[in-house]
Scaffold this motif. Structure first.
Motif, mmCIF file in Angstrom:
data_model
loop_
_atom_site.group_PDB
_atom_site.id
_atom_site.type_symbol
_atom_site.label_atom_id
_atom_site.label_comp_id
_atom_site.label_asym_id
_atom_site.label_seq_id
_atom_site.Cartn_x
_atom_site.Cartn_y
_atom_site.Cartn_z
ATOM 1 N N LEU A 1 4.516 56.743 -32.341
ATOM 2 C CA LEU A 1 2.783 57.170 -32.434
ATOM 3 C C LEU A 1 2.650 58.339 -32.696
ATOM 4 C CD1 LEU A 1 1.685 55.040 -29.256
ATOM 5 C CD2 LEU A 1 1.366 54.330 -31.713
ATOM 6 N N MET A 2 1.845 58.564 -33.982
ATOM 7 C CA MET A 2 1.657 59.982 -34.291
ATOM 8 C C MET A 2 0.188 60.215 -34.553
ATOM 9 S SD MET A 2 4.207 60.183 -37.411
ATOM 10 C CE MET A 2 3.305 58.982 -38.573
ATOM 11 N N VAL A 3 -0.374 61.157 -33.417
ATOM 12 C CA VAL A 3 -1.739 61.500 -33.262
ATOM 13 C C VAL A 3 -2.176 62.897 -34.243
ATOM 14 C CG1 VAL A 3 -3.571 62.360 -31.718
ATOM 15 C CG2 VAL A 3 -2.112 60.638 -31.301
ATOM 16 N N PHE A 4 -3.061 62.557 -35.100
ATOM 17 C CA PHE A 4 -3.244 63.736 -36.085
ATOM 18 C C PHE A 4 -4.776 64.174 -35.725
ATOM 19 C CE2 PHE A 4 -0.777 61.169 -38.742
ATOM 20 C CZ PHE A 4 0.358 62.076 -39.574
ATOM 21 N N VAL A 5 -4.818 65.475 -35.074
ATOM 22 C CA VAL A 5 -5.819 66.014 -34.601
ATOM 23 C C VAL A 5 -6.460 67.457 -35.230
ATOM 24 C CG1 VAL A 5 -4.673 66.753 -32.597
ATOM 25 C CG2 VAL A 5 -7.049 66.691 -32.433
ATOM 26 N N VAL B 1 -6.789 52.791 -21.084
ATOM 27 C CA VAL B 1 -5.453 53.635 -20.555
ATOM 28 C C VAL B 1 -4.255 52.522 -21.058
ATOM 29 C CG1 VAL B 1 -4.013 54.686 -18.709
ATOM 30 C CG2 VAL B 1 -6.807 54.980 -18.619
ATOM 31 N N ALA B 2 -3.241 53.103 -21.664
ATOM 32 C CA ALA B 2 -2.218 52.528 -21.884
ATOM 33 C C ALA B 2 -1.549 52.057 -20.654
ATOM 34 C CB ALA B 2 -1.110 53.123 -22.639
ATOM 35 N N ALA B 3 -0.810 50.806 -20.677
ATOM 36 C CA ALA B 3 0.052 50.235 -19.853
ATOM 37 C C ALA B 3 1.422 50.930 -20.058
ATOM 38 C CB ALA B 3 0.258 48.622 -19.972
ATOM 39 N N GLY B 4 2.017 51.417 -18.943
ATOM 40 C CA GLY B 4 3.239 52.006 -18.971
ATOM 41 C C GLY B 4 3.260 53.442 -19.830
ATOM 42 N N ASN C 1 -2.399 66.846 -21.136
ATOM 43 C CA ASN C 1 -2.583 65.385 -21.224
ATOM 44 C C ASN C 1 -1.508 64.933 -20.215
ATOM 45 O OD1 ASN C 1 -4.303 63.249 -23.321
ATOM 46 N ND2 ASN C 1 -4.769 65.396 -23.561
ATOM 47 N N ARG C 2 -1.808 63.673 -19.414
ATOM 48 C CA ARG C 2 -1.151 63.030 -18.509
ATOM 49 C C ARG C 2 -0.769 61.655 -18.853
ATOM 50 N NH1 ARG C 2 -5.942 64.166 -15.692
ATOM 51 N NH2 ARG C 2 -7.299 62.254 -15.694
ATOM 52 N N GLY C 3 0.033 60.976 -18.427
ATOM 53 C CA GLY C 3 0.530 59.530 -18.697
ATOM 54 C C GLY C 3 1.275 59.277 -20.031
ATOM 55 N N ASP D 1 -10.076 72.152 -34.056
ATOM 56 C CA ASP D 1 -11.425 72.280 -33.341
ATOM 57 C C ASP D 1 -11.773 70.984 -32.471
ATOM 58 O OD1 ASP D 1 -11.826 70.509 -35.318
ATOM 59 O OD2 ASP D 1 -13.308 71.696 -36.280
ATOM 60 N N VAL D 2 -10.767 70.317 -32.193
ATOM 61 C CA VAL D 2 -11.048 69.028 -31.133
ATOM 62 C C VAL D 2 -10.555 69.647 -29.928
ATOM 63 C CG1 VAL D 2 -10.616 66.677 -30.967
ATOM 64 C CG2 VAL D 2 -11.098 67.402 -33.056
ATOM 65 N N ARG D 3 -11.263 69.083 -29.075
ATOM 66 C CA ARG D 3 -10.779 69.086 -27.540
ATOM 67 C C ARG D 3 -10.362 67.862 -26.777
ATOM 68 N NH1 ARG D 3 -10.238 72.955 -29.795
ATOM 69 N NH2 ARG D 3 -10.987 74.770 -29.841
ATOM 70 N N LEU D 4 -9.204 67.554 -26.488
ATOM 71 C CA LEU D 4 -8.908 66.218 -26.047
ATOM 72 C C LEU D 4 -8.990 66.171 -24.426
ATOM 73 C CD1 LEU D 4 -5.615 65.327 -27.843
ATOM 74 C CD2 LEU D 4 -8.249 64.578 -28.280
ATOM 75 N N ALA D 5 -9.509 65.112 -23.953
ATOM 76 C CA ALA D 5 -9.451 65.061 -22.485
ATOM 77 C C ALA D 5 -8.180 64.707 -21.944
ATOM 78 C CB ALA D 5 -10.431 64.086 -22.234
ATOM 79 N N PRO D 6 -7.837 64.917 -20.782
ATOM 80 C CA PRO D 6 -6.803 65.007 -20.241
ATOM 81 C C PRO D 6 -6.073 63.384 -20.211
ATOM 82 C CG PRO D 6 -7.992 66.131 -18.726
ATOM 83 C CD PRO D 6 -8.752 65.646 -19.752
ATOM 84 N N ASP D 7 -6.750 62.403 -20.381
ATOM 85 C CA ASP D 7 -6.433 60.993 -20.657
ATOM 86 C C ASP D 7 -6.481 60.367 -21.976
ATOM 87 O OD1 ASP D 7 -9.151 60.880 -20.573
ATOM 88 O OD2 ASP D 7 -9.404 59.284 -19.455
ATOM 89 N N ALA D 8 -6.835 61.499 -22.929
ATOM 90 C CA ALA D 8 -7.046 61.089 -24.361
ATOM 91 C C ALA D 8 -5.905 60.285 -25.041
ATOM 92 C CB ALA D 8 -7.528 62.140 -25.119
ATOM 93 N N LEU D 9 -4.713 60.760 -24.812
ATOM 94 C CA LEU D 9 -3.535 60.431 -25.645
ATOM 95 C C LEU D 9 -3.080 59.122 -25.050
ATOM 96 C CD1 LEU D 9 -1.543 63.665 -25.986
ATOM 97 C CD2 LEU D 9 -2.926 62.446 -27.631
ATOM 98 N N SER D 10 -3.084 58.935 -23.830
ATOM 99 C CA SER D 10 -2.902 57.622 -22.930
ATOM 100 C C SER D 10 -3.804 56.434 -23.567
ATOM 101 C CB SER D 10 -2.889 57.628 -21.586
ATOM 102 O OG SER D 10 -2.550 56.678 -20.801
ATOM 103 N N ARG D 11 -4.927 56.902 -23.592
ATOM 104 C CA ARG D 11 -5.969 55.764 -23.927
ATOM 105 C C ARG D 11 -6.067 55.456 -25.628
ATOM 106 N NH1 ARG D 11 -11.511 57.428 -20.793
ATOM 107 N NH2 ARG D 11 -12.185 55.388 -21.782
#
Length: 361
Positions: free
Chosen positions: A119-123, A29-32, A59-61, A126-136
Motif C-alpha cells: 500500500l502506497m500513500v502519496f501525500v 479503521v482497518a482490520a488488523g 499515525n497509529r495502527g 501541505d497535508v496534515r494527516l490525523a493519527p488514524d488516517a493511514l489505518s482508515r
C-alpha cells in the motif's frame, strides 16, 4: 422562463449530491495491522515539511515507512528533514527532471520505486494527516476492490480568495459526479480524485503505468484515476474531512497560479468550458438575479436549491458558511479563473508552479 431554467439547473446538482452522500463517506479503521509506505514529494517546502512528517509519524495502527523526496529544493527543506530523528523516515534526492515530465509526476514515480510496502500513500507536503488516517485509508482498501483511492481533505481557508473558491472543489465533485455509476464502471470519464491524497496498491499502480502514464500532467487529481480506469482498474473516493486537512494556498497569487495550472486539464477546454459556463452560470449565478427580476416560486426555489446545497456541504464537510452564502460570487470567480486559463493556454503562455514552467498540450 428564466426562473424555470435556473430552477432546473440548480436542482440537478442538489439531487445528485443527495444521492452521492450515500457513497461519499469516511473510511473505516482497518482490520488488523497494515503496512503502508507514505510518499511525500517536496520542493521548497520548508514551511510545511516538518509538520507534515510529524503528522505522518504520529499515525497509529499501521507499520509505516515515510519516504520524502527532496526535489532540488533551494530552501531549508533538506535541513529540516535532517533534523527529524526517526528511523522510519528516509530522505532521498530526486534525479534531474527529464524532458516531457512535470516535476510532481516525476517525483512521485521515483518515490514509488523506493517504497517497500504494497500500500502506497502519496501525500502532499501541505497535508496534515490525523493519527488514524493511514489505518482508515488502509481500511478503505480492505473493503473495496479498487486499485487506487483518493480522499478530499478538509480545506483550510483564511483569505477571501480561498473562502470563495476552494470549497467549490466539493461542490463540483458531489454535485456533478454520479458516484453510483463511478462505482459500477471503469469508464475513465468517471475518474476523479484529489492530488493531495492518494492510496494505491502496488500491483495496480504498476499495471496502470503509475505516474509515468501521466508524466506531463499538471493535474494528477483527474489524470491518475483516469489512467487506472483506462487500464481496467476500478478507483474509489472517500471523505477525508476528519482524517486530513490542507492549507493549499496562502494568498491570492498562489491560488491563481495553482488553479490556472490545473484548469486546462479539467473544465477549461474549448469544448467543455462553454458548456460548463452555461450550466454553472444558469444554475448558480442566475438564481439570485431572477429572484430580484421575477420574484416567484420558481426563482425562490432556484436560490434555495443552489444555496441550500452549499449549506448542506458546509455542515457535512465543516466548510465556511460565509462561502456558502457567497456561492454565486464564488462560482463567478471560478469561471473567471477557467476562462483566463483557457485564453492563456490559447496564447501559448506556459503554466508555472514551484519555479518551473510547463506548456500543457
Amino acid at each position: 422562463m428564466l426562473a424555470i431554467i435556473a430552477l432546473l439547473l440548480a436542482a440537478g446538482p442538489l439531487l445528485l449530491a443527495l444521492s452521492n452522500f450515500r457513497f461519499y463517506v469516511a473510511p473505516p479503521v482497518a482490520a488488523g495491522w497494515q503496512a503502508v509506505s507514505v510518499l511525500i514529494p517536496a520542493r521548497n517546502e520548508e514551511a510545511t515539511i516538518g509538520a507534515a512528517c510529524a503528522a505522518v509519524l504520529a499515525n497509529r495502527g499501521v507499520t509505516l515507512e515515510l519516504i520524502v523526496l527532496d526535489d532540488h529544493s533551494t530552501d531549508r527543506t533538506r535541513e529540516i528533514l535532517a533534523g527529524i530523528d526517526d528511523p522510519r523516515l528516509k530522505v532521498a534526492s530526486a534525479p534531474p527532471l527529464p524532458p516531457g515530465w512535470s516535476g510532481k509526476q516525476h517525483a512521485c514515480a521515483h518515490l514509488a520505486t523506493l517504497a517497500r510496502h504494497d500500500l502506497m500513500v502519496f501525500v502532499d507536503a501541505d497535508v496534515r494527516l490525523a493519527p488514524d488516517a493511514l489505518s482508515r485509508m488502509a481500511g478503505f482498501m480492505q473493503r473495496n476492490d479498487v486499485g487506487l483511492a483518493s480522499g478530499f481533505p478538509r480545506q483550510i481557508v483564511r483569505t477571501w480568495s480561498e473562502v470563495l473558491l476552494l470549497p467549490l472543489i466539493h461542490f463540483l465533485l458531489l454535485g456533478f459526479l454520479p458516484m453510483a455509476l463511478m462505482r459500477r464502471s471503469v469508464n475513465p470519464a468517471f475518474g476523479a480524485g484529489c492530488g493531495q491524497l492518494f492510496i494505491a496498491r502496488r500491483a495496480a499502480y504498476l499495471r496502470a503505468g503509475g505516474h509515468a502514464a501521466i508524466r506531463a500532467s499538471l493535474h494528477d487529481g483527474i489524470k491518475l484515476p483516469r489512467a487506472f480506469r483506462a487500464a481496467g482498474i476500478p478507483t474509489g473516493l472517500f471523505d477525508a474531512t476528519d482524517i486530513a486537512a490542507c492549507r493549499m494556498y496562502t494568498n491570492a497569487h498562489s491560488l491563481w497560479e495553482g488553479l490556472t495550472k490545473n484548469a486546462t486539464e479539467g473544465m477549461a477546454t474549448i469544448k467543455a468550458l462553454p458548456i460548463w459556463t452555461g450550466i454553472l452560470a444558469g444554475g448558480q449565478i442566475l438564481p439570485p438575479i431572477v429572484l430580484v427580476m421575477e420574484p416567484g416560486v420558481a426563482s425562490a426555489g432556484a436560490v434555495a436549491a443552489s444555496i441550500g446545497l452549499r449549506l448542506l456541504l458546509a455542515r457535512r464537510l465543516r466548510q465556511s458558511i460565509v462561502s456558502a452564502l457567497l456561492h454565486p460570487v464564488g462560482v463567478a470567480a471560478l469561471l473567471v479563473v477557467q476562462w483566463a486559463a483557457l485564453v492563456r493556454h490559447a496564447l501559448g503562455v506556459p503554466a508555472t508552479w514551484r519555479g518551473r514552467a510547463y506548456t500543457v498540450q
